[in-house]
Scaffold this motif. Structure first.
Motif, PDB file in Angstrom:
ATOM      1  N   GLN A 193       9.642 -13.130 -21.942  1.00  0.00           N
ATOM      2  CA  GLN A 193      10.275 -14.103 -22.263  1.00  0.00           C
ATOM      3  C   GLN A 193      10.416 -13.338 -24.051  1.00  0.00           C
ATOM      4  O   GLN A 193      10.094 -13.019 -24.605  1.00  0.00           O
ATOM      5  CB  GLN A 193       9.445 -14.988 -22.750  1.00  0.00           C
ATOM      6  CG  GLN A 193       8.608 -15.412 -21.331  1.00  0.00           C
ATOM      7  CD  GLN A 193       7.562 -16.972 -21.165  1.00  0.00           C
ATOM      8  OE1 GLN A 193       8.280 -17.334 -22.097  1.00  0.00           O
ATOM      9  NE2 GLN A 193       6.713 -16.722 -21.027  1.00  0.00           N
ATOM     10  N   SER A 194      11.659 -13.771 -24.772  1.00  0.00           N
ATOM     11  CA  SER A 194      11.849 -13.778 -26.129  1.00  0.00           C
ATOM     12  C   SER A 194      11.434 -14.946 -27.258  1.00  0.00           C
ATOM     13  O   SER A 194      12.597 -16.005 -26.725  1.00  0.00           O
ATOM     14  CB  SER A 194      13.384 -13.092 -25.727  1.00  0.00           C
ATOM     15  OG  SER A 194      13.765 -11.780 -25.392  1.00  0.00           O
ATOM     16  N   LEU A 195      10.998 -14.753 -28.117  1.00  0.00           N
ATOM     17  CA  LEU A 195      11.096 -15.215 -28.688  1.00  0.00           C
ATOM     18  C   LEU A 195      11.939 -14.756 -30.267  1.00  0.00           C
ATOM     19  O   LEU A 195      11.491 -14.027 -30.772  1.00  0.00           O
ATOM     20  CB  LEU A 195       9.766 -15.409 -29.678  1.00  0.00           C
ATOM     21  CG  LEU A 195       8.689 -15.914 -28.209  1.00  0.00           C
ATOM     22  CD1 LEU A 195       6.950 -16.002 -28.756  1.00  0.00           C
ATOM     23  CD2 LEU A 195       8.836 -16.859 -27.620  1.00  0.00           C
ATOM     24  N   LEU A 226      -3.733 -13.760 -25.768  1.00  0.00           N
ATOM     25  CA  LEU A 226      -3.841 -14.484 -24.623  1.00  0.00           C
ATOM     26  C   LEU A 226      -3.439 -14.424 -23.152  1.00  0.00           C
ATOM     27  O   LEU A 226      -3.293 -13.753 -22.898  1.00  0.00           O
ATOM     28  CB  LEU A 226      -2.364 -15.993 -25.195  1.00  0.00           C
ATOM     29  CG  LEU A 226      -2.251 -16.388 -26.940  1.00  0.00           C
ATOM     30  CD1 LEU A 226      -0.590 -16.584 -26.375  1.00  0.00           C
ATOM     31  CD2 LEU A 226      -3.163 -17.839 -26.842  1.00  0.00           C
ATOM     32  N   ASP A 227      -4.830 -15.664 -22.610  1.00  0.00           N
ATOM     33  CA  ASP A 227      -4.480 -15.241 -21.789  1.00  0.00           C
ATOM     34  C   ASP A 227      -3.429 -14.750 -20.775  1.00  0.00           C
ATOM     35  O   ASP A 227      -2.388 -15.954 -20.876  1.00  0.00           O
ATOM     36  CB  ASP A 227      -5.373 -16.186 -20.267  1.00  0.00           C
ATOM     37  CG  ASP A 227      -6.849 -15.880 -21.032  1.00  0.00           C
ATOM     38  OD1 ASP A 227      -7.985 -14.248 -21.104  1.00  0.00           O
ATOM     39  OD2 ASP A 227      -7.623 -16.910 -20.839  1.00  0.00           O
ATOM     40  N   GLY A 228      -2.370 -14.170 -19.963  1.00  0.00           N
ATOM     41  CA  GLY A 228      -1.409 -13.763 -18.891  1.00  0.00           C
ATOM     42  C   GLY A 228      -0.547 -13.207 -20.438  1.00  0.00           C
ATOM     43  O   GLY A 228       0.604 -12.439 -19.657  1.00  0.00           O
ATOM     44  N   VAL A 229      -0.874 -12.592 -21.964  1.00  0.00           N
ATOM     45  CA  VAL A 229       0.277 -11.943 -21.984  1.00  0.00           C
ATOM     46  C   VAL A 229      -0.120 -10.024 -22.144  1.00  0.00           C
ATOM     47  O   VAL A 229      -1.634  -9.523 -22.129  1.00  0.00           O
ATOM     48  CB  VAL A 229       0.426 -11.976 -23.366  1.00  0.00           C
ATOM     49  CG1 VAL A 229       0.800 -10.781 -24.605  1.00  0.00           C
ATOM     50  CG2 VAL A 229       0.954 -13.143 -23.286  1.00  0.00           C
ATOM     51  N   ASP A 230       0.287  -9.738 -20.953  1.00  0.00           N
ATOM     52  CA  ASP A 230      -0.002  -8.101 -20.995  1.00  0.00           C
ATOM     53  C   ASP A 230       0.696  -7.257 -21.699  1.00  0.00           C
ATOM     54  O   ASP A 230       0.317  -6.004 -22.156  1.00  0.00           O
ATOM     55  CB  ASP A 230       0.614  -7.576 -19.496  1.00  0.00           C
ATOM     56  CG  ASP A 230       0.468  -8.316 -17.993  1.00  0.00           C
ATOM     57  OD1 ASP A 230      -0.005  -8.591 -18.134  1.00  0.00           O
ATOM     58  OD2 ASP A 230       1.272  -8.514 -17.322  1.00  0.00           O
ATOM     59  N   ASP A 246       9.058 -10.054 -28.170  1.00  0.00           N
ATOM     60  CA  ASP A 246       9.670  -9.582 -26.688  1.00  0.00           C
ATOM     61  C   ASP A 246       8.677  -9.498 -25.831  1.00  0.00           C
ATOM     62  O   ASP A 246       7.350  -8.708 -26.277  1.00  0.00           O
ATOM     63  CB  ASP A 246      10.274  -8.847 -26.494  1.00  0.00           C
ATOM     64  CG  ASP A 246      11.617  -8.991 -26.697  1.00  0.00           C
ATOM     65  OD1 ASP A 246      11.986 -10.050 -26.609  1.00  0.00           O
ATOM     66  OD2 ASP A 246      12.360  -7.845 -27.369  1.00  0.00           O
ATOM     67  N   VAL A 247       7.885 -10.976 -24.946  1.00  0.00           N
ATOM     68  CA  VAL A 247       6.905 -10.687 -24.707  1.00  0.00           C
ATOM     69  C   VAL A 247       6.183 -10.761 -22.733  1.00  0.00           C
ATOM     70  O   VAL A 247       7.396 -10.920 -22.089  1.00  0.00           O
ATOM     71  CB  VAL A 247       5.445 -12.501 -25.276  1.00  0.00           C
ATOM     72  CG1 VAL A 247       4.441 -12.425 -23.956  1.00  0.00           C
ATOM     73  CG2 VAL A 247       5.247 -12.423 -26.591  1.00  0.00           C
ATOM     74  N   ASP A 248       5.478  -9.564 -22.477  1.00  0.00           N
ATOM     75  CA  ASP A 248       6.011  -9.983 -21.125  1.00  0.00           C
ATOM     76  C   ASP A 248       3.842 -10.326 -20.343  1.00  0.00           C
ATOM     77  O   ASP A 248       3.527 -10.027 -21.276  1.00  0.00           O
ATOM     78  CB  ASP A 248       5.710  -8.044 -20.448  1.00  0.00           C
ATOM     79  CG  ASP A 248       6.931  -7.312 -21.157  1.00  0.00           C
ATOM     80  OD1 ASP A 248       7.345  -8.021 -20.895  1.00  0.00           O
ATOM     81  OD2 ASP A 248       6.822  -6.227 -21.497  1.00  0.00           O
ATOM     82  N   GLY A 249       4.985 -10.992 -19.423  1.00  0.00           N
ATOM     83  CA  GLY A 249       3.036 -11.475 -18.502  1.00  0.00           C
ATOM     84  C   GLY A 249       3.794 -12.891 -18.613  1.00  0.00           C
ATOM     85  O   GLY A 249       4.598 -13.290 -17.751  1.00  0.00           O
ATOM     86  N   ARG A 281       5.817 -19.989 -22.155  1.00  0.00           N
ATOM     87  CA  ARG A 281       6.152 -20.124 -24.136  1.00  0.00           C
ATOM     88  C   ARG A 281       5.787 -21.085 -24.783  1.00  0.00           C
ATOM     89  O   ARG A 281       5.286 -20.714 -26.273  1.00  0.00           O
ATOM     90  CB  ARG A 281       7.886 -20.585 -23.478  1.00  0.00           C
ATOM     91  CG  ARG A 281       8.795 -20.749 -24.264  1.00  0.00           C
ATOM     92  CD  ARG A 281      10.788 -20.627 -24.322  1.00  0.00           C
ATOM     93  NE  ARG A 281      10.543 -20.093 -25.574  1.00  0.00           N
ATOM     94  CZ  ARG A 281      11.314 -19.396 -26.345  1.00  0.00           C
ATOM     95  NH1 ARG A 281      11.103 -18.059 -24.860  1.00  0.00           N
ATOM     96  NH2 ARG A 281      12.286 -19.015 -26.222  1.00  0.00           N
ATOM     97  N   GLU A 282       5.414 -22.530 -24.300  1.00  0.00           N
ATOM     98  CA  GLU A 282       4.715 -23.035 -25.112  1.00  0.00           C
ATOM     99  C   GLU A 282       3.078 -22.648 -26.219  1.00  0.00           C
ATOM    100  O   GLU A 282       3.171 -22.640 -27.188  1.00  0.00           O
ATOM    101  CB  GLU A 282       4.987 -24.738 -24.198  1.00  0.00           C
ATOM    102  CG  GLU A 282       3.403 -25.564 -25.133  1.00  0.00           C
ATOM    103  CD  GLU A 282       3.474 -26.643 -24.508  1.00  0.00           C
ATOM    104  OE1 GLU A 282       2.292 -27.756 -24.547  1.00  0.00           O
ATOM    105  OE2 GLU A 282       4.851 -27.543 -23.676  1.00  0.00           O
TER     106      GLU A 282
END
Length: 65
Positions: free
Chosen positions: A4-6, A27-31, A41-44, A48-49
């Motif tokens: 996801q891109s922010l 955060l849980d789920g962020v690799d 750029d976030v992988d995982g 998004r929220e």
């Protein structure tokens, strides 16, 4: 794994970038998270929220979209 891109507005310092990076990586789920002054750029599997809420909770006065 999803990416996801922010987009950020108002990030002015390396300290802010470091705080955002730390908040996202906790955060849980962020690799992984690649963060710069203009966005991230976030992988995982984190939603998004959830990513946006974590950044807004820092109260850095930046806009995230």
């Amino acid at each position: 794994m999803a990416q996801q891109s922010l987009t950020f507005q108002g990030v002015k310092s390396v300290d802010q970038v470091n705080k955002i990076t730390t908040a996202l990586m906790m955060l849980d789920g962020v690799d992984s998270a690649e963060v710069g002054r203009h966005g991230a750029d976030v992988d995982g599997r984190a939603k998004r929220e959830t990513l946006i809420n974590a950044i807004e909770k820092l109260k850095l006065g930046i806009k995230v979209s």
